[in-house]
Design a protein around this motif. Sequence first.
Motif, PDB file in Angstrom:
ATOM      1  N   UNK A  67      35.778 -38.037   5.901  1.00  0.00           N
ATOM      2  CA  UNK A  67      34.917 -37.171   5.114  1.00  0.00           C
ATOM      3  C   UNK A  67      35.043 -35.734   5.545  1.00  0.00           C
ATOM      4  N   UNK A  99      34.543 -32.832   2.723  1.00  0.00           N
ATOM      5  CA  UNK A  99      33.198 -32.865   2.168  1.00  0.00           C
ATOM      6  C   UNK A  99      33.149 -32.625   0.665  1.00  0.00           C
ATOM      7  N   UNK A 100      34.226 -32.986  -0.066  1.00  0.00           N
ATOM      8  CA  UNK A 100      34.109 -32.914  -1.526  1.00  0.00           C
ATOM      9  C   UNK A 100      33.907 -34.322  -2.067  1.00  0.00           C
ATOM     10  N   UNK A 101      33.944 -34.467  -3.378  1.00  0.00           N
ATOM     11  CA  UNK A 101      33.557 -35.734  -3.993  1.00  0.00           C
ATOM     12  C   UNK A 101      34.454 -36.891  -3.566  1.00  0.00           C
ATOM     13  N   UNK A 102      35.794 -36.664  -3.567  1.00  0.00           N
ATOM     14  CA  UNK A 102      36.699 -37.762  -3.233  1.00  0.00           C
ATOM     15  C   UNK A 102      36.510 -38.200  -1.801  1.00  0.00           C
ATOM     16  N   UNK A 138      33.878 -37.944   0.214  1.00  0.00           N
ATOM     17  CA  UNK A 138      32.622 -38.634   0.505  1.00  0.00           C
ATOM     18  C   UNK A 138      32.677 -40.054  -0.040  1.00  0.00           C
ATOM     19  N   UNK A 139      33.289 -40.235  -1.212  1.00  0.00           N
ATOM     20  CA  UNK A 139      33.349 -41.599  -1.745  1.00  0.00           C
ATOM     21  C   UNK A 139      34.246 -42.481  -0.891  1.00  0.00           C
ATOM     22  N   UNK A 165      34.876 -42.082   2.332  1.00  0.00           N
ATOM     23  CA  UNK A 165      34.216 -42.346   3.612  1.00  0.00           C
ATOM     24  C   UNK A 165      33.135 -43.399   3.460  1.00  0.00           C
ATOM     25  N   UNK A 216      26.265 -39.400   5.536  1.00  0.00           N
ATOM     26  CA  UNK A 216      27.169 -39.466   4.390  1.00  0.00           C
ATOM     27  C   UNK A 216      26.402 -39.801   3.116  1.00  0.00           C
ATOM     28  N   UNK A 261      26.384 -34.839  -4.224  1.00  0.00           N
ATOM     29  CA  UNK A 261      27.522 -34.739  -5.140  1.00  0.00           C
ATOM     30  C   UNK A 261      27.325 -35.555  -6.400  1.00  0.00           C
ATOM     31  N   UNK A 262      26.843 -36.816  -6.250  1.00  0.00           N
ATOM     32  CA  UNK A 262      26.843 -37.730  -7.387  1.00  0.00           C
ATOM     33  C   UNK A 262      25.500 -37.832  -8.089  1.00  0.00           C
ATOM     34  N   UNK A 268      37.151 -43.051  -7.785  1.00  0.00           N
ATOM     35  CA  UNK A 268      38.474 -43.425  -7.300  1.00  0.00           C
ATOM     36  C   UNK A 268      38.701 -44.883  -7.608  1.00  0.00           C
TER      37      UNK A 268
END
Lengths: 98, 464, 116
Positions: B135, B138-141, B143-144, B146, C95, C102-103, C114
């Motif tokens: 992570x 710290x952008x969207x990809x 964080x997802x 991680x 986290x 973000x979401x 993803x």
Amino acid sequence: MFEQWTSVILSFFLFIALGVIIYATGRRATRPENEKYKTYTCGEPFDKVSISPDNFYRAAKKSIGIKDLRELHSGKLSDYLLWFVVGVAIILILVVWT
Amino acid sequence: MLEYTVFLLIISAFLMLAFKKDLIAIFSTAASFIIICMAFLFKNIETVRFGGWAPPLGIVWVADKFGLFIAILITGVSFLVALYSTKYIKEKKHRFYALLCLLTAGLLGVSLTGDIFNMYVFFEIMSISSYAIVSFFLDKDAIEGALKYLIIGSLSSSFILIGIALLYGLTGTLNMADLVIKISHTPPYLTAFGLILIGFAFKSAIIPFHAWKPDAIQGTPIPAGIIFTTASVTIGIYGITRIMFIFNLLTLTTAFIFFGVVTMIIGAILALIQINVKRMLAYSCISQVGYITMAIGLGTRSGLISGFYHILNNILIEALLFASIGCVIYATKETSLDKISVKNNTLLIATSIGILSLAGVPLFNGFVSKWLIYTASLEVNPSLTVIAVVISAITLAYGVKIISIFFNPSGKTIKIPKAMLVPVVVLAFLCILIGIFPHIGLSLVEPAVNALLNQNHYLTTVLG
Amino acid sequence: MLITLITSLVLGIIGVFCVVVKKNLIKKIVGLSILTNSVHLLLISIGFRPQGIAPIITRSNQIIFASKAVDPLPQALVLTSIVIQLSVTALALGITVMAFRHFKTLDTDKINKLRG
């Protein structure tokens, strides 16, 4: 296990040298003349066109098994954890009962 | 002497946060690499007793040739990553270097220890550092990725702890050498074996525990991606092999061959249809791990040699591919294959060397280990050889997609800083060197396999 | 003791069920905590001895210590594991906060950008 390794490598270099000789003594591909050029390209401008690599295996994307595999990796966390638990069960059964 | 490498790495992680200079991390990874190389060359097997307590009561670190072989590869990759990320990571560099040093300390600790709970503690140090490093941006990809990695990862670490608890309850000791003497093959012991196997199989991304890997690698920075596809995978396979060594089960296991073949096939097929280049490389790593698992599961001595040689080659090839694609991403800031088109001669040659040796073309190092895997699996079952050869062909098929980004006539020429080109050139040179002179790789791999099969020497050295 | 082993097994099954089935992220992290605590209970109950005393040497129980004390090694293992679980939970909650920023949701079925 590598007793004849030097002969393998030398034969491979021989084939590469043969390929370089065949390439160097050949004719270079040239663009056709002006009138032929216009007929081949049906009047469109044809400079610097190439296919981007994400088109390479387009038929594979839509075939039966691969499309299902791709949708199975749905991105949801709960599905991945379900595979994990199923994998735990399979490994425990395989290891303990053989 | 060997425990000072891990202490040095942990202390340099904290010094990095305090002083914010890159040189501390580069120096400590280089120093640990040199110390481990000297230990591999000059000593046969060495034990370190913490606090002077003799085993099986105290914690003991055993550095036999197998653990030192893995440790050389890990510290070498770590040093190259530290060099590479001086230019790749532009902001908050000291946090990245601190996490990298902790990650390397955890990896070294797992490969050098001789006590099973100590292995779990260092495994957790490595896991927590890698959850944080995924992570990093710290952008969207990121964080997802991680998130998925963390939840599946801590679930699998709990399974390792259940296995260790069962082993302690049944035998009463935690020392690996002592466990070898006291273990029998009844179902309670085999349940503990299976549970610990699951925890390490998660780390090396064997099907069906592989689901986190493409998503996590899509979100990480490229230097961390190099560490995940080379060092973490190696530690997962080291853990599996060490548990099989403890349980005397280095024989023909159908479970491993089955999971190895499935991993090979699914990893290669799913890499054919990817558009994001980082995700495609993650799937290719999953496919190579399938080869290694199938080779180790064959159980013969030639199977073990081919599996370990493929571990060495996998590290070199995946590091080379990630580093050269990382140079392209650094210059163009795009990761999907339909938008990248660059021109650079050095990167073209380096990526071509990587793809050709991934597919097993002679004259490069992939051919050596794949040939050994083919001959080792031919003795057991010829259909395995057929599947391995077909998957090599599919590997070349998706490799062509990666090379073709350099052949676009409308690409722009890019310039790469020298600090990022040095690891690429060194790795490409090593690939060709091991391909032409395979005895160099064999001189690293054969002592490791001999140390693994020689259980009596291990027991007499540790327990006295 | 049999009752603690059965409790540990039931807690473990509840923990795995929470992690796999529940869709909210906070509930998954709570499920991880329950699972890890069940393993700690299993570890401590392995070292139990009936009519045992706590493993602390004082001046009065130095003679009968080795034959009556409860095993202290699993207690040390559990202390280490509690610290590890603490760090993982702290990192997971951090986290989760970033994921919510973000979401704008904590449903893991909707955090699937993803895929493939």
